[in-house]
Design an enzyme around this catalytic site. Structure first.
Site, PDB file in Angstrom:
ATOM      1  N   SER A 141       0.858  -1.197   0.000  1.00  0.00           N
ATOM      2  CA  SER A 141       0.000   0.000   0.000  1.00  0.00           C
ATOM      3  C   SER A 141       0.885   1.235   0.000  1.00  0.00           C
ATOM      4  CB  SER A 141      -0.883   0.023   1.240  1.00  0.00           C
ATOM      5  OG  SER A 141      -1.576   1.258   1.323  1.00  0.00           O
ATOM      6  N   TYR A 155      -1.685  -0.471  10.373  1.00  0.00           N
ATOM      7  CA  TYR A 155      -1.834  -1.039   9.022  1.00  0.00           C
ATOM      8  C   TYR A 155      -0.669  -0.591   8.138  1.00  0.00           C
ATOM      9  CZ  TYR A 155      -3.742  -1.166   4.219  1.00  0.00           C
ATOM     10  OH  TYR A 155      -3.924  -1.362   2.870  1.00  0.00           O
TER      11      TYR A 155
HETATM   12  P1  NAP Z   1     -11.631  -5.694   0.267  1.00  0.00           P
HETATM   13  O1  NAP Z   1     -12.447  -5.175  -0.862  1.00  0.00           O
HETATM   14  O2  NAP Z   1     -12.035  -5.379   1.668  1.00  0.00           O
HETATM   15  O3  NAP Z   1     -11.493  -7.285   0.095  1.00  0.00           O
HETATM   16  C1  NAP Z   1     -10.734  -7.984   1.030  1.00  0.00           C
HETATM   17  C2  NAP Z   1     -10.514  -9.378   0.526  1.00  0.00           C
HETATM   18  O4  NAP Z   1      -9.634 -10.046   1.432  1.00  0.00           O
HETATM   19  C3  NAP Z   1     -11.800 -10.184   0.471  1.00  0.00           C
HETATM   20  O5  NAP Z   1     -11.690 -11.060  -0.625  1.00  0.00           O
HETATM   21  C4  NAP Z   1     -11.777 -10.919   1.806  1.00  0.00           C
HETATM   22  O6  NAP Z   1     -12.491 -12.146   1.784  1.00  0.00           O
HETATM   23  C5  NAP Z   1     -10.301 -11.194   1.937  1.00  0.00           C
HETATM   24  N1  NAP Z   1      -9.855 -11.438   3.298  1.00  0.00           N
HETATM   25  C6  NAP Z   1      -9.935 -10.625   4.381  1.00  0.00           C
HETATM   26  N2  NAP Z   1      -9.372 -11.217   5.438  1.00  0.00           N
HETATM   27  C7  NAP Z   1      -8.932 -12.422   5.024  1.00  0.00           C
HETATM   28  C8  NAP Z   1      -8.271 -13.500   5.651  1.00  0.00           C
HETATM   29  N3  NAP Z   1      -7.964 -13.473   6.961  1.00  0.00           N
HETATM   30  N4  NAP Z   1      -7.956 -14.595   4.913  1.00  0.00           N
HETATM   31  C9  NAP Z   1      -8.274 -14.639   3.605  1.00  0.00           C
HETATM   32  N5  NAP Z   1      -8.912 -13.669   2.944  1.00  0.00           N
HETATM   33  C10 NAP Z   1      -9.230 -12.575   3.654  1.00  0.00           C
HETATM   34  O7  NAP Z   1     -10.103  -5.216   0.175  1.00  0.00           O
HETATM   35  P2  NAP Z   1      -9.312  -4.481  -1.020  1.00  0.00           P
HETATM   36  O8  NAP Z   1      -9.546  -3.040  -0.889  1.00  0.00           O
HETATM   37  O9  NAP Z   1      -9.569  -5.167  -2.304  1.00  0.00           O
HETATM   38  O10 NAP Z   1      -7.803  -4.760  -0.538  1.00  0.00           O
HETATM   39  C11 NAP Z   1      -7.028  -5.831  -1.060  1.00  0.00           C
HETATM   40  C12 NAP Z   1      -5.574  -5.576  -0.720  1.00  0.00           C
HETATM   41  O11 NAP Z   1      -5.171  -4.308  -1.259  1.00  0.00           O
HETATM   42  C13 NAP Z   1      -5.270  -5.514   0.776  1.00  0.00           C
HETATM   43  O12 NAP Z   1      -4.027  -6.120   1.024  1.00  0.00           O
HETATM   44  C14 NAP Z   1      -5.215  -4.028   1.046  1.00  0.00           C
HETATM   45  O13 NAP Z   1      -4.425  -3.727   2.174  1.00  0.00           O
HETATM   46  C15 NAP Z   1      -4.600  -3.538  -0.248  1.00  0.00           C
HETATM   47  N6  NAP Z   1      -4.844  -2.115  -0.511  1.00  0.00           N
HETATM   48  C16 NAP Z   1      -6.104  -1.641  -0.720  1.00  0.00           C
HETATM   49  C17 NAP Z   1      -6.280  -0.293  -0.984  1.00  0.00           C
HETATM   50  C18 NAP Z   1      -7.639   0.313  -1.222  1.00  0.00           C
HETATM   51  O14 NAP Z   1      -7.761   1.555  -1.247  1.00  0.00           O
HETATM   52  N7  NAP Z   1      -8.681  -0.485  -1.453  1.00  0.00           N
HETATM   53  C19 NAP Z   1      -5.176   0.563  -1.015  1.00  0.00           C
HETATM   54  C20 NAP Z   1      -3.916   0.044  -0.798  1.00  0.00           C
HETATM   55  C21 NAP Z   1      -3.756  -1.299  -0.551  1.00  0.00           C
HETATM   56  P3  NAP Z   1     -14.096 -12.215   2.072  1.00  0.00           P
HETATM   57  O15 NAP Z   1     -14.767 -11.727   0.790  1.00  0.00           O
HETATM   58  O16 NAP Z   1     -14.343 -13.652   2.335  1.00  0.00           O
HETATM   59  O17 NAP Z   1     -14.360 -11.311   3.219  1.00  0.00           O
END
Ligand code: NAP
Length: 246
Positions: A141, A155
């Site tokens: 991130s 985080y």
């Molecule tokens: P999201 O929409 O909240 O989706 C999270 C995903 O992770 C879901 O598929 C969830 O599964 C899964 N998950 C959560 N806890 C888990 C666990 N303990 N074991 C296995 N799967 C798990 O998140 P996102 O925004 O796409 O983020 C994905 C990645 O990108 C993360 O690493 C996050 O830190 C990074 N990121 C995101 C952003 C942003 O702005 N969105 C920015 C920078 C970095 P379920 O569907 O079963 O709940």
């Protein structure tokens, strides 16, 4: 050439789901891990198959060693030797200053974002070293360098650790033919912002972003797919920032 077989943790929703669909379109077969939302996982698996990839779905908490081992075992048994890993499953917990954070939330963020990445990288390192090739992409991130004061410094700290893991493991595994890179997204439109208690966050952060808008999950998926591809064959140990200039 056999199709690459790639595991995506947290593949059910958001960036992980977009990555699964993009990788399928780019020729991968997928093992999709998720923790609780089986309906979303199955919907993404359908989209993967529509894009031309084989897909298996495994409920696996990435912070649990036994679940991670089962995810890798099942992927290999159903699809063949695993050639790629996308460490993507991540959580933030509620938005808060560190002073007000609850220990259980700090522990969960560390367990999923750091221990989970380590457990998956360790298993991938073992399997891929035996094969003599493979590629890992860790989803980091922009928070790793911004620090995220008042929101979630804990985080951000796990994401800085992800960058260190990426650099070190790339050096450790390069001699085994395994590349390790990271993608560091900026603010991306997913459900994570509502989950942390601020659904309007992407629109607000857009004002701080040179490109003037939040990113889309597909824009991260493209970067991940490139890092897994032969076009990135000499790229390892890098953190590719995809953050709209932020
Ligand atoms: P999201 O929409 O909240 O989706 C999270 C995903 O992770 C879901 O598929 C969830 O599964 C899964 N998950 C959560 N806890 C888990 C666990 N303990 N074991 C296995 N799967 C798990 O998140 P996102 O925004 O796409 O983020 C994905 C990645 O990108 C993360 O690493 C996050 O830190 C990074 N990121 C995101 C952003 C942003 O702005 N969105 C920015 C920078 C970095 P379920 O569907 O079963 O709940």
């Amino acid at each position: 050439m056999p199709r690459p077989v790639t595991i995506v943790t947290g593949g059910s929703r958001g960036i992980g789901a977009a990555t699964c669909v993009r990788l399928a379109a780019d020729g991968h077969d997928l093992a999709l891990g998720y923790v609780s939302n089986s309906a979303a996982a199955e919907a993404t698996a359908d989209a993967v198959r529509a894009a031309g990839g084989r897909c298996v779905v495994v409920r696996a908490d990435a912070s649990e060693e036994a679940d991670v081992e089962r995810l890798f075992d099942f992927a290999a048994a159903e699809l063949g030797p695993v050639t790629g890993l996308v460490n993507n499953a991540g959580v933030t917990g509620p938005l808060t200053s560190l002073a007000d954070a609850r220990t259980e939330d700090l522990r969960r963020v560390l367990d999923v974002n750091l221990l989970g990445y380590l457990l998956c990288c360790r298993r991938a390192a073992r399997d891929m070293a035996a094969q003599g090739h493979g590629a890992i992409v860790n989803v980091s991130s922009a928070a790793a360098t911004l620090g995220s004061p008042g929101e979630y410094v804990h985080y951000a700290a796990t994401k800085a650790a992800t960058d260190a893991l990426t650099v070190g493991l790339a050096k450790e595994l390069g001699p085994h033919g395994i590349r390790v890179n990271a993608v560091a997204p900026g603010t991306i439109t997913t459900e994570t912002h509502a989950a942390m208690g601020d659904p309007d966050r992407p629109a607000r952060i857009a004002a701080l972003t040179p490109l003037g808008r939040p990113g889309e999950p597909s824009e991260i998926a493209g970067a991940v797919s490139w890092l897994l591809s032969a076009d990135a064959s000499y790229t390892t140990g890098t953190v590719l920032r995809v953050a709209g200039g932020r």
